[in-house]
Design a protein around this motif. Structure first.
Motif, PDB file in Angstrom:
ATOM      1  N   VAL A  90       0.962  -1.163   0.061  1.00 51.77           N
ATOM      2  CA  VAL A  90       0.008   0.118  -0.108  1.00 51.77           C
ATOM      3  C   VAL A  90       0.989   1.210  -0.024  1.00 51.77           C
ATOM      4  O   VAL A  90       1.824   1.255   0.901  1.00 51.77           O
ATOM      5  N   VAL A  91       0.662   2.103  -0.932  1.00 49.32           N
ATOM      6  CA  VAL A  91       1.633   3.280  -0.977  1.00 49.32           C
ATOM      7  C   VAL A  91       0.836   4.648  -0.934  1.00 49.32           C
ATOM      8  O   VAL A  91      -0.307   4.746  -1.129  1.00 49.32           O
ATOM      9  N   VAL A  92       1.255   5.754  -0.444  1.00 55.01           N
ATOM     10  CA  VAL A  92       0.694   6.926  -0.791  1.00 55.01           C
ATOM     11  C   VAL A  92       1.620   7.527  -2.069  1.00 55.01           C
ATOM     12  O   VAL A  92       2.998   7.436  -2.227  1.00 55.01           O
ATOM     13  N   ILE A  93       0.750   7.982  -3.029  1.00 54.05           N
ATOM     14  CA  ILE A  93       1.382   8.164  -4.205  1.00 54.05           C
ATOM     15  C   ILE A  93       0.708   9.385  -4.851  1.00 54.05           C
ATOM     16  O   ILE A  93      -0.549   9.566  -4.900  1.00 54.05           O
ATOM     17  N   ALA A  94       1.275  10.227  -5.695  1.00 54.24           N
ATOM     18  CA  ALA A  94       0.903  11.422  -6.318  1.00 54.24           C
ATOM     19  C   ALA A  94       0.816  10.759  -7.999  1.00 54.24           C
ATOM     20  O   ALA A  94       1.560  10.462  -8.651  1.00 54.24           O
ATOM     21  N   VAL A  95      -0.494  10.719  -8.631  1.00 50.71           N
ATOM     22  CA  VAL A  95      -0.954  10.219  -9.891  1.00 50.71           C
ATOM     23  C   VAL A  95      -1.400  11.515 -10.591  1.00 50.71           C
ATOM     24  O   VAL A  95      -2.374  11.811 -10.357  1.00 50.71           O
ATOM     25  N   ASP A  96      -0.521  11.891 -11.520  1.00 52.56           N
ATOM     26  CA  ASP A  96      -0.976  13.058 -12.393  1.00 52.56           C
ATOM     27  C   ASP A  96      -1.226  14.364 -11.273  1.00 52.56           C
ATOM     28  O   ASP A  96      -2.391  14.760 -11.607  1.00 52.56           O
ATOM     29  N   GLY A  97      -0.464  14.298 -10.305  1.00 55.74           N
ATOM     30  CA  GLY A  97      -0.701  15.664  -9.505  1.00 55.74           C
ATOM     31  C   GLY A  97      -1.779  15.550  -8.352  1.00 55.74           C
ATOM     32  O   GLY A  97      -1.870  16.343  -7.404  1.00 55.74           O
ATOM     33  N   GLU A  98      -2.275  14.101  -8.201  1.00 57.32           N
ATOM     34  CA  GLU A  98      -3.649  13.964  -7.376  1.00 57.32           C
ATOM     35  C   GLU A  98      -3.108  12.967  -6.223  1.00 57.32           C
ATOM     36  O   GLU A  98      -2.645  11.800  -6.794  1.00 57.32           O
ATOM     37  N   ILE A  99      -2.762  13.130  -5.057  1.00 52.42           N
ATOM     38  CA  ILE A  99      -2.151  12.227  -4.051  1.00 52.42           C
ATOM     39  C   ILE A  99      -3.222  11.266  -3.356  1.00 52.42           C
ATOM     40  O   ILE A  99      -4.545  11.637  -3.347  1.00 52.42           O
ATOM     41  N   THR A 100      -2.999  10.007  -3.773  1.00 52.64           N
ATOM     42  CA  THR A 100      -3.728   8.827  -3.189  1.00 52.64           C
ATOM     43  C   THR A 100      -3.190   7.966  -2.351  1.00 52.64           C
ATOM     44  O   THR A 100      -2.011   8.029  -2.308  1.00 52.64           O
ATOM     45  N   CYS A 101      -3.835   7.015  -1.720  1.00 55.21           N
ATOM     46  CA  CYS A 101      -3.498   6.117  -1.039  1.00 55.21           C
ATOM     47  C   CYS A 101      -4.164   4.631  -1.744  1.00 55.21           C
ATOM     48  O   CYS A 101      -5.269   4.610  -1.736  1.00 55.21           O
ATOM     49  N   LYS A 102      -3.292   3.541  -2.393  1.00 55.35           N
ATOM     50  CA  LYS A 102      -3.731   2.538  -3.013  1.00 55.35           C
ATOM     51  C   LYS A 102      -2.896   1.244  -2.906  1.00 55.35           C
ATOM     52  O   LYS A 102      -1.846   1.839  -2.493  1.00 55.35           O
ATOM     53  N   ARG A 103      -3.215   0.314  -3.090  1.00 56.30           N
ATOM     54  CA  ARG A 103      -2.315  -0.955  -3.243  1.00 56.30           C
ATOM     55  C   ARG A 103      -1.661  -0.947  -4.647  1.00 56.30           C
ATOM     56  O   ARG A 103      -2.405  -0.844  -5.707  1.00 56.30           O
ATOM     57  N   LEU A 104      -0.429  -1.376  -4.807  1.00 58.32           N
ATOM     58  CA  LEU A 104       0.178  -1.537  -6.111  1.00 58.32           C
ATOM     59  C   LEU A 104      -0.302  -2.874  -6.469  1.00 58.32           C
ATOM     60  O   LEU A 104      -0.012  -3.724  -5.609  1.00 58.32           O
ATOM     61  N   GLY A 105      -0.404  -3.043  -7.667  1.00 56.25           N
ATOM     62  CA  GLY A 105      -0.817  -4.343  -8.361  1.00 56.25           C
ATOM     63  C   GLY A 105      -0.697  -4.543  -9.862  1.00 56.25           C
ATOM     64  O   GLY A 105      -0.203  -3.363 -10.490  1.00 56.25           O
ATOM     65  N   LYS A 106      -1.002  -5.459 -10.102  1.00 60.10           N
ATOM     66  CA  LYS A 106      -0.974  -5.502 -11.925  1.00 60.10           C
ATOM     67  C   LYS A 106      -2.104  -6.046 -12.153  1.00 60.10           C
ATOM     68  O   LYS A 106      -2.930  -6.877 -11.495  1.00 60.10           O
ATOM     69  N   ILE A 107      -2.608  -5.865 -13.597  1.00 58.90           N
ATOM     70  CA  ILE A 107      -3.743  -6.538 -14.207  1.00 58.90           C
ATOM     71  C   ILE A 107      -2.910  -7.021 -15.554  1.00 58.90           C
ATOM     72  O   ILE A 107      -2.601  -6.071 -16.188  1.00 58.90           O
ATOM     73  N   GLY A 108      -3.092  -8.257 -15.610  1.00 53.67           N
ATOM     74  CA  GLY A 108      -2.163  -8.678 -16.781  1.00 53.67           C
ATOM     75  C   GLY A 108      -0.733  -8.346 -16.380  1.00 53.67           C
ATOM     76  O   GLY A 108      -0.102  -8.866 -15.490  1.00 53.67           O
ATOM     77  N   LYS A 109      -0.075  -7.747 -17.267  1.00 55.42           N
ATOM     78  CA  LYS A 109       1.456  -7.263 -17.098  1.00 55.42           C
ATOM     79  C   LYS A 109       1.667  -5.872 -16.784  1.00 55.42           C
ATOM     80  O   LYS A 109       2.813  -5.249 -16.747  1.00 55.42           O
ATOM     81  N   ARG A 110       0.357  -5.231 -16.574  1.00 56.77           N
ATOM     82  CA  ARG A 110       0.751  -3.576 -16.674  1.00 56.77           C
ATOM     83  C   ARG A 110       0.369  -3.337 -15.061  1.00 56.77           C
ATOM     84  O   ARG A 110      -0.593  -3.843 -14.621  1.00 56.77           O
ATOM     85  N   PRO A 111       1.048  -2.282 -14.578  1.00 56.47           N
ATOM     86  CA  PRO A 111       0.882  -1.924 -13.355  1.00 56.47           C
ATOM     87  C   PRO A 111      -0.551  -0.932 -13.058  1.00 56.47           C
ATOM     88  O   PRO A 111      -0.718  -0.153 -14.117  1.00 56.47           O
ATOM     89  N   TYR A 112      -0.844  -1.030 -12.057  1.00 52.40           N
ATOM     90  CA  TYR A 112      -2.345  -0.464 -11.723  1.00 52.40           C
ATOM     91  C   TYR A 112      -2.341  -0.356 -10.231  1.00 52.40           C
ATOM     92  O   TYR A 112      -1.558  -0.803  -9.270  1.00 52.40           O
ATOM     93  N   LEU A 113      -2.969   0.811  -9.519  1.00 49.94           N
ATOM     94  CA  LEU A 113      -3.185   1.248  -8.294  1.00 49.94           C
ATOM     95  C   LEU A 113      -4.678   0.363  -8.026  1.00 49.94           C
ATOM     96  O   LEU A 113      -5.502   0.689  -8.904  1.00 49.94           O
TER      97      LEU A 113
END
Length: 148
Positions: A90-113
């Motif tokens: 679980v990370v605190v991350i800024a995505v396109d300037g918006e700060i969020t808290c989500k779990r790092l994961g993959k769908i297929g081979k691509r990274p997702y929150l």
């Protein structure tokens, strides 16, 4: 939709430890067992949850997107920015300037929150500007309904 976080500050490295009694034995979450009548040791809770004080800060979670992972609105998240995030963290991350808290994961081979609530769609990280603030190592959650 993201779960916003409110920055609360860094860990105070000069603070004196607060030793709290640690009861011997365990508190069973299943069938009750008799409590032991003595204290095993004392525990500095901050020293227990903060491994790297100079790299640790606190944020407050808001929203319901991480409830399946045990993070509720109002919880205080302990975030270590010295850890390299890996899938499942679980990370605190800024995505396109918006700060969020989500779990790092993959769908297929691509990274997702990934949210901990099915009402929220996964957030693709491909082609997004991302800046990881840190890995959530612990969270503080009140069991008294906000009454402290």
């Amino acid at each position: 939709m993201t779960i916003p976080v409110q920055y609360l500050g860094q860990c105070d490295q000069s603070a004196q430890p607060v030793m709290i009694p640690l009861a011997a034995g365990e508190a069973r979450a299943g069938f009750p067992s008799p409590a032991d009548d003595y204290i095993e040791a004392e525990l500095d809770l901050i020293a227990h949850i903060v491994q790297r004080p100079s790299a640790t800060f606190y944020v407050r979670a808001a929203g319901d997107s991480m409830e399946r992972y045990g993070i509720f609105s109002g919880d205080i998240l302990v975030v270590d920015r010295s850890l390299e995030p890996v899938e499942g963290d679980v990370v605190v991350i800024a995505v396109d300037g918006e700060i969020t808290c989500k779990r790092l994961g993959k769908i297929g081979k691509r990274p997702y929150l990934l949210a901990g609530n099915e009402a929220y769609k996964p957030i693709p990280l491909a082609n997004a500007e991302c800046h990881v603030w840190g890995v959530v190592t612990h969270n503080v959650h009140s069991h008294r309904g906000g009454r402290g």
